[in-house]
Design a protein around this motif. Sequence first.
Motif, PDB file in Angstrom:
ATOM      1  N   HIS A 239       0.536  -1.595  -0.226  1.00  0.00           N
ATOM      2  CA  HIS A 239      -0.091   0.337   0.179  1.00  0.00           C
ATOM      3  C   HIS A 239       1.307   1.167  -0.044  1.00  0.00           C
ATOM      4  O   HIS A 239       0.353   2.190   0.606  1.00  0.00           O
TER       5      HIS A 239
ATOM      6  N   CYS B 160      -7.356   1.452  -5.618  1.00  0.00           N
ATOM      7  CA  CYS B 160      -6.699   0.236  -4.508  1.00  0.00           C
ATOM      8  C   CYS B 160      -8.095  -0.811  -3.970  1.00  0.00           C
ATOM      9  O   CYS B 160      -9.093   0.585  -3.385  1.00  0.00           O
TER      10      CYS B 160
ATOM     11  N   CYS C 231      -7.987  -1.167  -0.882  1.00  0.00           N
ATOM     12  CA  CYS C 231      -8.066  -0.427   0.675  1.00  0.00           C
ATOM     13  C   CYS C 231      -8.812   1.208   0.738  1.00  0.00           C
ATOM     14  O   CYS C 231      -8.503   1.009   2.013  1.00  0.00           O
TER      15      CYS C 231
ATOM     16  N   CYS D  90      -1.824   2.587  -5.391  1.00  0.00           N
ATOM     17  CA  CYS D  90      -0.441   1.745  -4.083  1.00  0.00           C
ATOM     18  C   CYS D  90      -0.327   0.441  -4.742  1.00  0.00           C
ATOM     19  O   CYS D  90      -0.590   0.058  -5.981  1.00  0.00           O
TER      20      CYS D  90
HETATM   21 ZN   LIG Z   1      -3.728  -0.341  -1.200  1.00  0.00          ZN
END
Ligand SMILES: [Zn+2]
Length: 340
Positions: free
Chosen positions: A180, A190, A192, A197
């Motif tokens: 990340h 991403c 996340c 990332c």
């Molecule tokens: Zn990420």
Amino acid sequence: MLADLRRKHLEFKGFPTLWLGIDIGGSKVAVALADADGRIRARRRRPVDPAGDPSDELARIAADARALLAELGAESSALAGAGVSAPGPLDAERGLLLGPPNLPRWQGTPVAPWLRDALGVPVRLENDANAGALAEWRFGAGRGRRSLAFLTMSTGVGAGLVVDGALLRGRAGNAGEIGHVPVVWDGEPCACGLRGCLEAYIGGAAWTNRLRRAAPASSRVVELAGGRERITPEHVLAAAGAGDVFACDELARYNGYLARALVGLVFTFAPELIVLGTIPSAAGEALCFEPLREQVRARVWPVLASGLEIVPSALGPELADHAGIAVAMQGGASERSSSN
Ligand SMILES: [Zn+2]
């Protein structure tokens, strides 16, 4: 011979000589029992339902552990401790999962305390990258090394770092989340929630999505997969091996982003060894490791490049069995050293 006799004696006397390892993945659970030397003595693997209830899953894991003990004819008192490898983010100190993207229902699940109550032994939890690093360090490519990085490279990307002979854990065990670190500022979204990332470029899930969007109909990749919507990274590796231009370009792009991350790691903690998991291991020397070593060596100082090895995982598909065992044994070692 003497060691064998001593072990039999200890087993006979009911001393705890077995370690339990549990690997919870996005789609599978692996449960294994190892002896005091880390040799796997019994194991089972089965699918996990990512949408299922975590309490039911933990109860099944505890039942698996008891079934494996029974398979070996061992009492539960033979268990010295257990280790769990699970996807991050998590809180290793409190033994909780903190909303892993592939197991959303596990948010806040107290995995280690729950299993500790069910099994009556100490239970340690580490994220899968840290657990993989411990496993490669103790049983695989990193045996005898002082400083190494292990990168998980399947659905997501993460690193476990052993620095000067100890796992670098950071706050709540979350060091090493290099998947990340942004490689393109404000780049691709991403899983996340952030953008740009590394994982959004070379994580297996993100790469698969990109390949399905970008592969030209005439590419060998589409032909091998039997349709664009069925492409996986394995098809790119096979097509690149046969010289397909799109596949070779994709792999060069993959190696380029990975090399940036490795250069960052080398300058950060000067490892002796970098061990790479799934996708690079499957790609092999010519398609991945040779170009990667060349790019990394060209971008770091000679003092850091000298003696640096970049190699595939030695445990390969066996990693899932060894990851939790290595966490359990590391817990046992730290308990012994802190009580001395
Ligand atoms: Zn990420």
